[in-house]
Write a protein that holds these residues in place. Structure first.
Motif, PDB file in Angstrom:
ATOM      1  N   ASN A   1      22.308  -2.252 -59.628  1.00 35.28           N
ATOM      2  CA  ASN A   1      21.356  -1.455 -58.630  1.00 35.28           C
ATOM      3  C   ASN A   1      20.197  -0.827 -59.375  1.00 35.28           C
ATOM      4  O   ASN A   1      19.802   0.355 -58.856  1.00 35.28           O
ATOM      5  CB  ASN A   1      22.186  -0.478 -57.561  1.00 35.28           C
ATOM      6  CG  ASN A   1      23.527  -1.136 -57.237  1.00 35.28           C
ATOM      7  OD1 ASN A   1      23.405  -1.624 -56.043  1.00 35.28           O
ATOM      8  ND2 ASN A   1      24.761  -0.812 -57.714  1.00 35.28           N
TER       9      ASN A   1
ATOM     10  N   ASP B   1      20.342   5.001 -54.800  1.00 35.98           N
ATOM     11  CA  ASP B   1      21.136   5.300 -53.697  1.00 35.98           C
ATOM     12  C   ASP B   1      22.305   4.136 -53.411  1.00 35.98           C
ATOM     13  O   ASP B   1      23.419   4.576 -53.387  1.00 35.98           O
ATOM     14  CB  ASP B   1      20.386   5.661 -52.472  1.00 35.98           C
ATOM     15  CG  ASP B   1      19.669   6.633 -52.453  1.00 35.98           C
ATOM     16  OD1 ASP B   1      19.795   7.613 -53.451  1.00 35.98           O
ATOM     17  OD2 ASP B   1      18.649   6.639 -51.764  1.00 35.98           O
ATOM     18  N   ALA B   2      22.064   3.099 -53.858  1.00 34.55           N
ATOM     19  CA  ALA B   2      23.069   1.992 -53.652  1.00 34.55           C
ATOM     20  C   ALA B   2      24.029   1.973 -54.639  1.00 34.55           C
ATOM     21  O   ALA B   2      25.168   2.009 -54.629  1.00 34.55           O
ATOM     22  CB  ALA B   2      22.448   0.594 -53.738  1.00 34.55           C
TER      23      ALA B   2
ATOM     24  N   HIS C   1      22.475   7.624 -62.096  1.00 33.68           N
ATOM     25  CA  HIS C   1      22.731   6.394 -61.455  1.00 33.68           C
ATOM     26  C   HIS C   1      21.441   5.417 -61.695  1.00 33.68           C
ATOM     27  O   HIS C   1      21.321   4.306 -61.411  1.00 33.68           O
ATOM     28  CB  HIS C   1      22.545   6.485 -59.998  1.00 33.68           C
ATOM     29  CG  HIS C   1      23.460   7.338 -59.168  1.00 33.68           C
ATOM     30  ND1 HIS C   1      24.855   7.391 -59.480  1.00 33.68           N
ATOM     31  CD2 HIS C   1      23.434   8.156 -58.449  1.00 33.68           C
ATOM     32  CE1 HIS C   1      25.791   8.146 -58.952  1.00 33.68           C
ATOM     33  NE2 HIS C   1      24.782   8.798 -58.170  1.00 33.68           N
ATOM     34  N   THR C   2      20.824   5.855 -62.927  1.00 33.89           N
ATOM     35  CA  THR C   2      19.668   5.368 -63.728  1.00 33.89           C
ATOM     36  C   THR C   2      19.891   4.661 -64.878  1.00 33.89           C
ATOM     37  O   THR C   2      19.333   3.431 -65.414  1.00 33.89           O
ATOM     38  CB  THR C   2      18.468   6.047 -63.370  1.00 33.89           C
ATOM     39  OG1 THR C   2      18.439   7.123 -64.489  1.00 33.89           O
ATOM     40  CG2 THR C   2      18.047   6.381 -62.078  1.00 33.89           C
TER      41      THR C   2
ATOM     42  N   ASN D   1      17.109  -0.881 -59.188  1.00 33.90           N
ATOM     43  CA  ASN D   1      15.935  -0.434 -58.475  1.00 33.90           C
ATOM     44  C   ASN D   1      16.538   0.249 -57.195  1.00 33.90           C
ATOM     45  O   ASN D   1      15.556   0.734 -56.046  1.00 33.90           O
ATOM     46  CB  ASN D   1      15.194  -1.899 -57.939  1.00 33.90           C
ATOM     47  CG  ASN D   1      14.605  -2.416 -59.011  1.00 33.90           C
ATOM     48  OD1 ASN D   1      14.095  -1.536 -60.021  1.00 33.90           O
ATOM     49  ND2 ASN D   1      14.616  -3.665 -59.104  1.00 33.90           N
ATOM     50  N   ASN D   2      17.529   0.952 -57.143  1.00 37.65           N
ATOM     51  CA  ASN D   2      18.094   1.542 -55.969  1.00 37.65           C
ATOM     52  C   ASN D   2      19.289   2.312 -56.457  1.00 37.65           C
ATOM     53  O   ASN D   2      20.430   2.173 -56.086  1.00 37.65           O
ATOM     54  CB  ASN D   2      18.670   0.633 -54.863  1.00 37.65           C
ATOM     55  CG  ASN D   2      18.925   1.119 -53.329  1.00 37.65           C
ATOM     56  OD1 ASN D   2      19.085   2.335 -53.478  1.00 37.65           O
ATOM     57  ND2 ASN D   2      19.057   0.338 -52.522  1.00 37.65           N
TER      58      ASN D   2
ATOM     59  N   ASN E   1      24.977   0.783 -62.299  1.00 41.38           N
ATOM     60  CA  ASN E   1      23.666   0.963 -62.518  1.00 41.38           C
ATOM     61  C   ASN E   1      22.630  -0.263 -62.770  1.00 41.38           C
ATOM     62  O   ASN E   1      21.520  -0.124 -62.237  1.00 41.38           O
ATOM     63  CB  ASN E   1      23.611   2.102 -63.493  1.00 41.38           C
ATOM     64  CG  ASN E   1      24.095   3.362 -63.231  1.00 41.38           C
ATOM     65  OD1 ASN E   1      24.500   3.688 -62.186  1.00 41.38           O
ATOM     66  ND2 ASN E   1      24.030   4.472 -64.132  1.00 41.38           N
TER      67      ASN E   1
END
Length: 390
Positions: free
Chosen positions: A266, A271-272, A231-232, A268-269, A263
């Motif tokens: 979000n 999980d989101a 997710h990054t 910086n998050n 990605n």
């Protein structure tokens, strides 16, 4: 060996005693290997330190027969590596060179020396397995022209090392087919360097490779798999000077872009990002089915909510009602209505049981009061009887 026996095609030396022969004997052993016309495989375990390696390669400076050489569980550093170079440069038939479990560990300097010495060789497999490598520097002008497999597993290679490996993968004339990087210090940043190169070379990467990239970003096989995806990673270029605005995404590229955009949104998050992927892809039957086809999965008829606990179903259905059409809501509702009904009945049963326990507790409190009152009366009577007796 010294008689150049045609029957000796493989030799394995293994002992825990590093001083079992003198340097002169190691040098003679090297000469015997060098002069052999039939030896194909040589494996040495647990016997060489820097001085032993230097003595051995003082004799082994060339070979016209040796195809595989392995040196494992030894203790040597720059001195030992430098002594190997003449052999690596003059081993005309060597195809596999393995250094494993070097207890002293390598630096980028030792790696560069080995890499450069193999430039004009016929080497197909190079393995530096568990050699303590913390950094590497790959000079693309010295890449072995026939290298098919590179094993750098069980070292300490990090994102910087992945950037160096990416240089190798980026070459248009690379022959590399297998790259082993397991058990290293590679994080999402390091992985991004490798994935970016993979998509940069997409004229040579087929659908199977693209499927792997999509699965990395969003494994659609289950909600849990989606949550455990990457997710990054936010950008993958398809070619140099890539024009994102003008490019028309279709098929698997479109789905890759979809999850990359999630990605990015979000960034910086994570999980989101994971939550959004679940909502947009797992909770949409049409998108989920398309993603499964692109990733080579069978069309699964069961609800994606099967893996969730029943108590979460009402909340998930509320999310679907918010983010998707009414038809999608009723389709998911239909697939999980039995579990949902079980959840509702379970709640009702628990509520009834709670009420019963509350009533029982109230009755016990009243009974306790009555017992306390009776005990008080008995104690008062005992006091009066004792007073009369005195």
């Amino acid at each position: 060996m010294r008689e150049n026996d045609p029957a000796v095609t493989k030799l394995v030396s293994e002992t825990d005693d590093k001083d079992w022969v003198f340097a002169e004997q190691w040098t003679q052993f090297g000469r015997d290997v060098s002069n052999s016309s039939y030896l194909r495989t040589l494996e040495i375990y647990d016997v060489l330190n820097d001085y032993g390696v230097a003595a051995f390669f003082r004799g082994l400076t060339r070979s016209n027969s040796l195809r595989k050489f392995k040196l494992a569980s030894s203790e040597y550093s720059l001195i030992g590596v430098e002594s190997m170079l003449p052999f690596l440069q003059n081993a005309s038939s060597l195809e596999c060179f393995e250094l494993r479990h070097n207890n002293d560990g390598f630096t980028s300097e030792e790696f560069s020396l080995i890499w450069g010495a193999l430039r004009d060789s016929h080497i197909k497999k190079l393995s530096l397995f568990n050699c303590g490598l913390r950094s590497i520097d790959i000079d693309v002008t010295y890449v072995p022209s026939k290298l098919v497999a590179l094993n750098l597993s069980c070292n300490f290679i990090n994102a910087d090392g992945c950037r160096e490996v990416a240089k190798l993968l980026r070459m248009t004339n690379t022959t590399l087919e297998k790259l082993y990087l397991g058990v290293n210090d590679i994080d999402d940043e390091g992985l991004s360097f490798l994935v970016q190169v993979t998509l940069n070379c997409n004229d040579r990467i087929g659908q199977e490779g693209m499927k792997l990239v999509l699965k990395l970003l969003n494994d659609i096989s289950s909600i849990k798999s989606t949550l455990l995806s990457n997710h990054t990673l936010r950008r993958i270029t398809f070619e140099d000077n890539f024009d994102y605005a003008a490019y028309t995404y279709t098929g698997i590229e479109a789905e890759i872009k979809r999850v990359l955009d999630i990605n990015e949104y979000n960034k910086n998050n994570p999980d989101a990002a994971a939550r959004q992927k679940v909502i947009q892809t797992q909770l949409s039957s049409e998108i989920r089915a398309g993603m499964r086809r692109l990733q080579g999965l069978d069309d699964d008829k069961k609800s994606p909510l099967t893996d969730l606990g029943p108590l979460l179903l009402p909340e998930v259905l509320a999310i679907v009602d918010t983010h998707h059409c009414v038809g999608e809501f009723f389709e998911l509702f239909r697939t999980c209505v039995a579990d949902l009904w079980t959840t509702i009945n379970r709640k009702r049963v628990l509520q009834q049981r709670r009420d019963e326990v509350s009533k029982q507790m109230e009755a016990l409190v009243e009974e306790k009061k009555e017992l306390d009152t009776e005990i008080d009366l008995i104690e008062q009577a005992e006091v009066k009887i004792e007073a009369k007796s005195s």
